[in-house]
Motif scaffolding. Structure first.
Motif, PDB file in Angstrom:
ATOM      1  N   ALA A 198       0.839  -1.190   0.000  1.00  0.00           N
ATOM      2  CA  ALA A 198       0.000   0.000   0.000  1.00  0.00           C
ATOM      3  C   ALA A 198       0.881   1.250   0.000  1.00  0.00           C
ATOM      4  CB  ALA A 198      -0.912  -0.007   1.221  1.00  0.00           C
ATOM      5  N   ILE A 199       0.472   2.248  -0.774  1.00  0.00           N
ATOM      6  CA  ILE A 199       1.186   3.519  -0.799  1.00  0.00           C
ATOM      7  C   ILE A 199       0.628   4.410   0.309  1.00  0.00           C
ATOM      8  CG2 ILE A 199       1.781   5.558  -2.154  1.00  0.00           C
ATOM      9  CD1 ILE A 199       1.315   3.911  -4.676  1.00  0.00           C
ATOM     10  N   PRO A 200       1.462   4.852   1.238  1.00  0.00           N
ATOM     11  CA  PRO A 200       0.950   5.671   2.340  1.00  0.00           C
ATOM     12  C   PRO A 200       0.446   7.027   1.861  1.00  0.00           C
ATOM     13  CG  PRO A 200       3.172   4.834   2.806  1.00  0.00           C
ATOM     14  CD  PRO A 200       2.902   4.590   1.358  1.00  0.00           C
ATOM     15  N   ALA A 201      -0.437   7.612   2.648  1.00  0.00           N
ATOM     16  CA  ALA A 201      -0.890   8.967   2.375  1.00  0.00           C
ATOM     17  C   ALA A 201       0.309   9.908   2.400  1.00  0.00           C
ATOM     18  CB  ALA A 201      -1.922   9.390   3.415  1.00  0.00           C
ATOM     19  N   GLY A 202       0.302  10.872   1.502  1.00  0.00           N
ATOM     20  CA  GLY A 202       1.400  11.824   1.447  1.00  0.00           C
ATOM     21  C   GLY A 202       2.490  11.458   0.466  1.00  0.00           C
ATOM     22  N   ILE A 203       2.421  10.257  -0.124  1.00  0.00           N
ATOM     23  CA  ILE A 203       3.388   9.838  -1.139  1.00  0.00           C
ATOM     24  C   ILE A 203       2.640   9.586  -2.431  1.00  0.00           C
ATOM     25  CG2 ILE A 203       5.039   8.053  -1.826  1.00  0.00           C
ATOM     26  CD1 ILE A 203       5.808   7.751   1.075  1.00  0.00           C
ATOM     27  N   ASP A 204       3.002  10.295  -3.489  1.00  0.00           N
ATOM     28  CA  ASP A 204       2.301  10.148  -4.766  1.00  0.00           C
ATOM     29  C   ASP A 204       2.844   8.958  -5.540  1.00  0.00           C
ATOM     30  OD1 ASP A 204       4.505  11.134  -6.713  1.00  0.00           O
ATOM     31  OD2 ASP A 204       4.367  12.767  -5.268  1.00  0.00           O
ATOM     32  N   ALA A 252       9.362  -2.229   2.591  1.00  0.00           N
ATOM     33  CA  ALA A 252       8.737  -1.143   1.828  1.00  0.00           C
ATOM     34  C   ALA A 252       8.304  -0.007   2.750  1.00  0.00           C
ATOM     35  CB  ALA A 252       7.540  -1.678   1.050  1.00  0.00           C
ATOM     36  N   ASN A 253       7.719  -0.348   3.881  1.00  0.00           N
ATOM     37  CA  ASN A 253       7.267   0.685   4.812  1.00  0.00           C
ATOM     38  C   ASN A 253       8.441   1.440   5.428  1.00  0.00           C
ATOM     39  OD1 ASN A 253       4.488   0.302   4.463  1.00  0.00           O
ATOM     40  ND2 ASN A 253       4.428  -1.367   5.941  1.00  0.00           N
ATOM     41  N   GLU A 254       9.556   0.743   5.658  1.00  0.00           N
ATOM     42  CA  GLU A 254      10.758   1.416   6.131  1.00  0.00           C
ATOM     43  C   GLU A 254      11.227   2.446   5.112  1.00  0.00           C
ATOM     44  OE1 GLU A 254      13.394   0.537   8.886  1.00  0.00           O
ATOM     45  OE2 GLU A 254      11.413   0.353   9.803  1.00  0.00           O
ATOM     46  N   VAL A 255      11.222   2.065   3.841  1.00  0.00           N
ATOM     47  CA  VAL A 255      11.662   2.968   2.786  1.00  0.00           C
ATOM     48  C   VAL A 255      10.702   4.148   2.646  1.00  0.00           C
ATOM     49  CG1 VAL A 255      11.988   3.169   0.278  1.00  0.00           C
ATOM     50  CG2 VAL A 255      12.952   1.216   1.522  1.00  0.00           C
ATOM     51  N   PHE A 256       9.404   3.877   2.667  1.00  0.00           N
ATOM     52  CA  PHE A 256       8.432   4.970   2.584  1.00  0.00           C
ATOM     53  C   PHE A 256       8.593   5.930   3.759  1.00  0.00           C
ATOM     54  CE2 PHE A 256       5.438   2.066   0.003  1.00  0.00           C
ATOM     55  CZ  PHE A 256       5.862   2.617  -1.198  1.00  0.00           C
ATOM     56  N   ALA A 257       8.890   5.392   4.950  1.00  0.00           N
ATOM     57  CA  ALA A 257       9.086   6.243   6.127  1.00  0.00           C
ATOM     58  C   ALA A 257      10.334   7.110   5.972  1.00  0.00           C
ATOM     59  CB  ALA A 257       9.177   5.389   7.387  1.00  0.00           C
ATOM     60  N   HIS A 261       9.319   9.845   3.604  1.00  0.00           N
ATOM     61  CA  HIS A 261       8.402  10.786   4.241  1.00  0.00           C
ATOM     62  C   HIS A 261       9.135  11.703   5.220  1.00  0.00           C
ATOM     63  CE1 HIS A 261       5.484  12.076   7.355  1.00  0.00           C
ATOM     64  NE2 HIS A 261       4.660  12.218   6.320  1.00  0.00           N
ATOM     65  N   ASP A 262      10.113  11.142   5.945  1.00  0.00           N
ATOM     66  CA  ASP A 262      10.833  11.903   6.961  1.00  0.00           C
ATOM     67  C   ASP A 262      11.973  12.734   6.391  1.00  0.00           C
ATOM     68  OD1 ASP A 262       9.128  10.742   8.790  1.00  0.00           O
ATOM     69  OD2 ASP A 262      10.578   9.244   9.487  1.00  0.00           O
ATOM     70  N   GLY A 263      12.209  12.634   5.090  1.00  0.00           N
ATOM     71  CA  GLY A 263      13.254  13.432   4.468  1.00  0.00           C
ATOM     72  C   GLY A 263      14.655  12.871   4.612  1.00  0.00           C
ATOM     73  N   GLN A 303      14.672   0.549  -6.117  1.00  0.00           N
ATOM     74  CA  GLN A 303      16.003   1.007  -5.726  1.00  0.00           C
ATOM     75  C   GLN A 303      16.072   1.335  -4.239  1.00  0.00           C
ATOM     76  OE1 GLN A 303      16.592   4.163  -8.614  1.00  0.00           O
ATOM     77  NE2 GLN A 303      17.710   2.791  -9.985  1.00  0.00           N
ATOM     78  N   GLY A 304      14.968   1.830  -3.671  1.00  0.00           N
ATOM     79  CA  GLY A 304      14.954   2.137  -2.248  1.00  0.00           C
ATOM     80  C   GLY A 304      15.074   0.885  -1.403  1.00  0.00           C
ATOM     81  N   MET A 305      14.296  -0.156  -1.748  1.00  0.00           N
ATOM     82  CA  MET A 305      14.405  -1.405  -0.994  1.00  0.00           C
ATOM     83  C   MET A 305      15.757  -2.081  -1.239  1.00  0.00           C
ATOM     84  SD  MET A 305      10.658  -3.215  -0.725  1.00  0.00           S
ATOM     85  CE  MET A 305      10.526  -3.650  -2.462  1.00  0.00           C
ATOM     86  N   THR A 306      16.319  -1.903  -2.442  1.00  0.00           N
ATOM     87  CA  THR A 306      17.643  -2.446  -2.710  1.00  0.00           C
ATOM     88  C   THR A 306      18.681  -1.764  -1.825  1.00  0.00           C
ATOM     89  OG1 THR A 306      17.077  -3.007  -4.996  1.00  0.00           O
ATOM     90  CG2 THR A 306      19.408  -2.801  -4.471  1.00  0.00           C
ATOM     91  N   ALA A 307      18.655  -0.436  -1.790  1.00  0.00           N
ATOM     92  CA  ALA A 307      19.583   0.298  -0.931  1.00  0.00           C
ATOM     93  C   ALA A 307      19.387  -0.086   0.534  1.00  0.00           C
ATOM     94  CB  ALA A 307      19.396   1.803  -1.121  1.00  0.00           C
ATOM     95  N   HIS A 308      18.130  -0.286   0.920  1.00  0.00           N
ATOM     96  CA  HIS A 308      17.819  -0.633   2.303  1.00  0.00           C
ATOM     97  C   HIS A 308      18.398  -1.999   2.669  1.00  0.00           C
ATOM     98  CE1 HIS A 308      15.264  -1.979   5.702  1.00  0.00           C
ATOM     99  NE2 HIS A 308      15.216  -0.703   6.020  1.00  0.00           N
ATOM    100  N   TYR A 309      18.166  -3.026   1.850  1.00  0.00           N
ATOM    101  CA  TYR A 309      18.673  -4.350   2.223  1.00  0.00           C
ATOM    102  C   TYR A 309      20.198  -4.385   2.161  1.00  0.00           C
ATOM    103  CZ  TYR A 309      19.884  -6.615  -2.321  1.00  0.00           C
ATOM    104  OH  TYR A 309      20.476  -6.989  -3.497  1.00  0.00           O
TER     105      TYR A 309
END
Length: 323
Positions: free
Chosen positions: A105-111, A278-283, A286-288, A121-127
């Protein structure tokens, strides 16, 4: 619906813009109407035949959009829900049928454009920085192709942990972007990979790096290996310059160095881990903590042009297609 089709492997010219039937979701699946599609080097590997795939196929492994239809047994999602996915082939199209356990799910505030730019790429960088080698403030981290989409995210996540980051890139123009992403040092190799190891040794007072993330492959592998300190780890996370030739493992004995060739699929295989990562990356987005560098998108019909731009490395950051 419109889609890009690969009927034979080869250069960007094999990406054909065609009409295909609208897919119907089966049990446990939903049909997603794409609003943004991510373009990644793994798409090039499939297009060229480096990664085998039965022909013909629709390329692409990343997209974001809206659930447009649901299959039997789907209860966790409904029509109109905003979702994103990666690791499911067929995103270069107006629509795709995706197993529900591969969607996030795409969180509110992220288009949708941001979601499609950051998921793979975000989840790749994260793992890579959190799981493959858990980076800490004690580490000296080297990131190759640091101005690319993955590279910039890796620099940001690693520097956020407090690590000292050396960003390696090919030009002074890109080096400024790498520095702005959080790299404490930049190395401009100008096409000569031998510069990389000598500069890393100079910056580290001869010790070398604790971890090197190399997404370039054949052209830089030797330099990356020689950049490591004793018991350091080389993480080969891509091969944009081609696959690394067979290696004499005896080379790792000098300094007791480690080598790994990880893949995102193994770090999101479980739906629970997928959702967590995914939620870690979205956070982080979101937090900049991470900021996206996204190019002006191209229409889906110009997928070949997108691949040309990706291969040329004239552009930094993320390339996207819009259906």
């Amino acid at each position: 619906m419109h889609a890009i089709m690969v009927s034979k492997t080869g250069g960007p010219e094999v990406l054909e813009f065609v009409q295909v039937p609208l897919p119907t979701p089966g049990p446990g699946q939903v049909r997603v109407q794409h609003e943004a599609v991510g373009v990644n080097f793994i798409d090039v590997y499939f297009r060229e035949g480096l990664y085998p795939k039965s022909l013909p196929f629709i390329p692409g492994q990343e997209a974001a959009g809206v659930v447009e239809a649901i299959g039997e047994g789907v209860t966790d999602l409904g029509v109109g829900d905003r979702v994103a996915y990666t690791g499911v082939q067929g995103s270069y199209a107006d629509y795709a049928v995706v197993p529900v356990d591969r969607l996030v799910a795409i969180p509110a505030g992220i288009d949708s454009r941001s979601a499609a730019a950051v998921l793979l790429q975000g989840m790749t960088a994260h793992y890579l920085a959190i799981s493959t080698y858990p980076v800490s403030e004690a580490d000296l981290v080297v990131v190759l192709a640091a101005a690319g989409g993955l590279g910039q995210l890796l620099v940001q996540i690693a520097s956020h942990t407090g690590a000292t980051v050396i960003g390696v890139t090919s030009s002074e123009r890109k080096a400024e972007q790498v520095h702005n992403a959080g790299a404490a040092h930049t190395v401009v190799h100008g096409g000569d990979p031998e510069i990389i190891a000598s500069e890393v040794r100079r910056i580290s007072d001869g010790l070398g790096a604790t971890v090197v993330y190399d997404s370039v492959g054949a052209a830089t592998f030797n330099a990356s290996l020689e950049s490591l300190r004793a018991r350091g780890m080389l993480v080969l996370c891509g091969q944009s310059s081609g696959p690394v030739p067979p290696l004499d493992l005896g080379r790792l004995r000098s300094g007791s160095r480690f080598l790994t060739r990880p893949a995102l699929d193994d770090y999101i295989a479980d739906p629970t881990e997928l959702a967590w990562r995914a939620n870690e990356v979205f956070a982080l987005l979101h937090d900049g903590v991470i900021r996206l560098d996204v190019n002006e998108p191209l229409p889906l019909s110009q997928a070949a042009r997108a691949h040309e731009l990706l291969a040329s490395r004239d552009r930094t950051g993320k390339i996207q297609l819009l259906p």
